[in-house]
Design a protein around this motif. Structure first.
Motif, PDB file in Angstrom:
ATOM      1  N   GLY A   1       0.834  -1.198   0.000  1.00 58.95           N
ATOM      2  CA  GLY A   1       0.000   0.000   0.000  1.00 58.95           C
ATOM      3  C   GLY A   1       0.868   1.246   0.000  1.00 58.95           C
ATOM      4  O   GLY A   1       2.045   1.204   0.341  1.00 58.95           O
ATOM      5  N   ALA A   2       0.254   2.360  -0.372  1.00 59.74           N
ATOM      6  CA  ALA A   2       0.992   3.631  -0.408  1.00 59.74           C
ATOM      7  C   ALA A   2       0.944   4.359   0.931  1.00 59.74           C
ATOM      8  O   ALA A   2       1.756   5.259   1.176  1.00 59.74           O
TER       9      ALA A   2
ATOM     10  N   SER B   1       5.065  -0.865  -3.447  1.00 56.61           N
ATOM     11  CA  SER B   1       3.950   0.020  -3.122  1.00 56.61           C
ATOM     12  C   SER B   1       3.683   0.968  -4.286  1.00 56.61           C
ATOM     13  O   SER B   1       4.618   1.474  -4.899  1.00 56.61           O
ATOM     14  N   PRO B   2       2.420   1.236  -4.578  1.00 56.60           N
ATOM     15  CA  PRO B   2       2.104   2.145  -5.678  1.00 56.60           C
ATOM     16  C   PRO B   2       2.219   3.602  -5.260  1.00 56.60           C
ATOM     17  O   PRO B   2       2.504   3.911  -4.099  1.00 56.60           O
TER      18      PRO B   2
ATOM     19  N   PHE C   1      15.595  -5.359  -5.210  1.00 60.75           N
ATOM     20  CA  PHE C   1      15.165  -5.020  -3.856  1.00 60.75           C
ATOM     21  C   PHE C   1      14.923  -6.302  -3.063  1.00 60.75           C
ATOM     22  O   PHE C   1      13.835  -6.865  -3.070  1.00 60.75           O
ATOM     23  N   TYR C   2      15.974  -6.754  -2.384  1.00 59.83           N
ATOM     24  CA  TYR C   2      15.897  -7.975  -1.586  1.00 59.83           C
ATOM     25  C   TYR C   2      15.482  -7.627  -0.162  1.00 59.83           C
ATOM     26  O   TYR C   2      16.083  -6.773   0.480  1.00 59.83           O
ATOM     27  N   GLN C   3      14.430  -8.276   0.318  1.00 58.40           N
ATOM     28  CA  GLN C   3      13.895  -8.024   1.658  1.00 58.40           C
ATOM     29  C   GLN C   3      13.691  -6.527   1.867  1.00 58.40           C
ATOM     30  O   GLN C   3      14.135  -5.964   2.874  1.00 58.40           O
ATOM     31  N   ALA C   4      13.022  -5.896   0.925  1.00 56.20           N
ATOM     32  CA  ALA C   4      12.839  -4.447   0.987  1.00 56.20           C
ATOM     33  C   ALA C   4      11.544  -4.047   0.298  1.00 56.20           C
ATOM     34  O   ALA C   4      11.003  -4.769  -0.532  1.00 56.20           O
ATOM     35  N   ARG C   5      11.073  -2.855   0.679  1.00 51.39           N
ATOM     36  CA  ARG C   5       9.945  -2.244  -0.015  1.00 51.39           C
ATOM     37  C   ARG C   5      10.467  -1.152  -0.924  1.00 51.39           C
ATOM     38  O   ARG C   5      11.397  -0.421  -0.568  1.00 51.39           O
ATOM     39  N   PHE C   6       9.853  -1.016  -2.092  1.00 46.97           N
ATOM     40  CA  PHE C   6      10.129   0.131  -2.942  1.00 46.97           C
ATOM     41  C   PHE C   6       8.824   0.607  -3.552  1.00 46.97           C
ATOM     42  O   PHE C   6       7.772  -0.009  -3.358  1.00 46.97           O
ATOM     43  N   THR C   7       8.876   1.729  -4.229  1.00 51.30           N
ATOM     44  CA  THR C   7       7.665   2.311  -4.765  1.00 51.30           C
ATOM     45  C   THR C   7       7.933   2.866  -6.164  1.00 51.30           C
ATOM     46  O   THR C   7       9.088   2.946  -6.609  1.00 51.30           O
ATOM     47  N   VAL C   8       6.872   3.233  -6.841  1.00 51.56           N
ATOM     48  CA  VAL C   8       6.979   3.679  -8.221  1.00 51.56           C
ATOM     49  C   VAL C   8       5.951   4.780  -8.467  1.00 51.56           C
ATOM     50  O   VAL C   8       4.868   4.774  -7.889  1.00 51.56           O
ATOM     51  N   GLY C   9       6.307   5.744  -9.298  1.00 48.84           N
ATOM     52  CA  GLY C   9       5.389   6.820  -9.638  1.00 48.84           C
ATOM     53  C   GLY C   9       5.950   7.619 -10.807  1.00 48.84           C
ATOM     54  O   GLY C   9       7.100   7.424 -11.217  1.00 48.84           O
ATOM     55  N   TYR C  10       5.163   8.522 -11.326  1.00 47.29           N
ATOM     56  CA  TYR C  10       5.621   9.338 -12.459  1.00 47.29           C
ATOM     57  C   TYR C  10       6.438  10.543 -11.967  1.00 47.29           C
ATOM     58  O   TYR C  10       6.382  10.910 -10.818  1.00 47.29           O
TER      59      TYR C  10
END
Length: 212
Positions: free
Chosen positions: A107-108, A154-155, A203-212
């Motif tokens: 989740g964001a 996460s978005p 991304f090993y054992q990690a959270r990342f996110t993406v966006g414009y």
């Protein structure tokens, strides 16, 4: 690759399914009800199997022989706490099934907007979404306590159907915003980012996110 996909009937899950097939991966769509139709019904690269995300043994049987598992599972409204239960079940189930890696849609709400403030703690964050946002953060803590090979994507703050551009930016714990201070991503580009991570793990054992 042979990919086990949970949540294939949801909006994000459908986009992930489409992107995986586009890249010629084999997709095992794990469904509680295998009679439920999918958008790519009959595609030679996809099979449907029965599996219950809340039952580890059921997961293990469903994912056997797969290289990676993807979870786009979303709990029913009012049953948000099931997300944490599903996370524990997934981690146990894929281990039993011999799958080495799990990538989950997060989740964001837990992303930071600055000064350590999380998005879900801002006045603009909708109250009706807060239980799900907090469940995603609780699930993230379950992942972080695990020694499994997991990744959470996460978005952006707004994720909705749109165009597949393949152009976006990656973040870690900070919400990704554009020059207009908006945080958004199309479902299609979110799926591109997720499959990129499947094919080239960063991304090993990690959270990342993406966006414009």
């Amino acid at each position: 690759m042979k990919i086990a996909l949970f949540g294939a009937t949801g909006t994000i899950g459908k986009a992930i399914l489409e992107e995986a097939l586009r890249r010629d991966h084999q997709v095992v769509a794990v469904l509680r009800d295998p009679d439920k139709p999918l958008s790519r019904e009959g595609h030679e690269g996809m099979i449907k199997v029965t599996g219950d995300i809340l039952m580890p043994d059921s997961i293990a049987a469903a994912v056997e022989g797969c290289d990676v598992a993807i979870s786009a599972y979303g709990p029913r409204f009012g049953a948000e706490s099931e997300l944490v239960e599903a996370t524990r079940s997934l981690l146990e189930g894929i281990r039993k099934g011999g799958v080495r890696r799990l990538i989950a849609v997060g989740g964001a709400g837990g992303l930071e907007i600055g000064n350590g403030v999380q998005l879900l703690d801002t006045p603009e964050f909708p109250d009706e979404i807060k239980p799900l946002a907090r469940a995603h953060e609780d699930a993230l803590q379950v992942y972080r306590a695990s020694d499994s090979a997991w990744t959470v994507l996460s978005p952006a703050a707004v994720i909705e159907p749109g165009s597949r551009t393949g152009q976006f930016r990656i973040g870690i714990s900070q919400l990704v915003k554009d020059e207009l201070d908006q945080s958004r991503i199309s479902v299609e580009d979110f799926a591109v980012a997720l499959l990129d991570e499947v094919e080239d793990p960063q991304f090993y054992q990690a959270r990342f996110t993406v966006g414009y």
